[in-house]
Design an enzyme around this catalytic site. Structure first.
Site: not given
Length: 242
Positions: A72-76, A149
């Site tokens: 899941f990606g929510y920013g960069s 991360e």
């Protein structure tokens, strides 16, 4: 529909997500990162030892080898994921929300002028992107992902239940680690805006990071009132400073 096309669900994203081979984070030299962070004023010992991080990665994925993995990606990660993926979907996560709560004294800030980076923190909801890694690439791609991360312990991995137009999925996500001193929820929006407007580190300006987040949410038609309000507050700060 071409099922081998990663962008089959979202052709509007073609050319908008940086290829893994072009990402700074793909083959990052940690000695270079250490040197740049030291210039920003952080003492040594700020990051998680590689062996410890690798042990955590393998423990976290021990039941997942031999199968595809969603991230899941929510920013960069939405525009520069640094991993090779074979499918991307817009995804909805209930129970977590975007928050500029990660105190940053290296990447997009310094010790003297810290910035803020995104996490997803408990409560609310969040729309972003889910990226699928093929089973035979999970080992290397998660090595790349954890090195990025989990370079320091401000995030913690979690299995997130996501809703997509093609059905529910479970994805690996990186959420705010409330036990870490650099996770600081509750900073007033005006103070967030002031920090983001001014901070800069070796990865670039804090404002560019916020702006890129808003641009990619707009591209996907995602309405995040918090991000929109923060962008407006940063714009107002810039205007008042000129």
């Amino acid at each position: 529909m071409n099922n081998s096309d990663p962008y089959r669900h979202h052709p509007e994203l073609r050319g908008k997500i940086k290829p893994a081979s072009e990402s700074f984070f793909r083959d990052v030299d940690l000695d270079v990162v250490d040197a740049n962070v030291a210039k920003a004023g952080l003492p040594s010992g700020w990051r998680t030892p590689c062996a410890e991080r690798e042990a955590e990665r393998r423990e976290w994925l021990k039941e997942r080898w031999g199968q595809d993995l969603w991230v899941f990606g929510y920013g960069s990660l939405m525009w520069d994921p640094s991993i090779e993926f074979v499918e991307v979907r817009r995804a909805h996560c209930l129970g977590y929300q975007r928050s500029f709560c990660l105190w940053d004294e290296g990447g997009r800030g310094t010790v003297n002028e810290p910035g803020l980076m995104l996490a997803i923190d408990e409560g609310g909801k969040c729309d972003g992107l889910a990226l699928r890694i093929e089973a035979d690439k999970v080992d290397h791609e998660t090595f790349v992902l954890f090195r990025r991360e989990m370079i320091a312990p401000a995030y913690q991995p979690d299995w997130l239940s996501l809703d997509t137009a093609a059905g529910p999925i479970e994805a690996l996500g990186f959420v705010a680690n409330r036990d870490n001193k650099n996770i600081r929820p509750g900073i007033p929006l005006h103070d967030q805006a002031e920090m983001i407007a001014q901070a800069e580190g070796f990865l670039g300006t804090n404002y560019d990071y916020l702006s890129d987040t808003q641009k990619h949410l707009d591209l996907l038609g995602i309405d995040d009132p918090y991000i929109a309000e923060l962008c407006a507050a940063v714009g107002a700060f810039h205007n008042s400073s000129t």
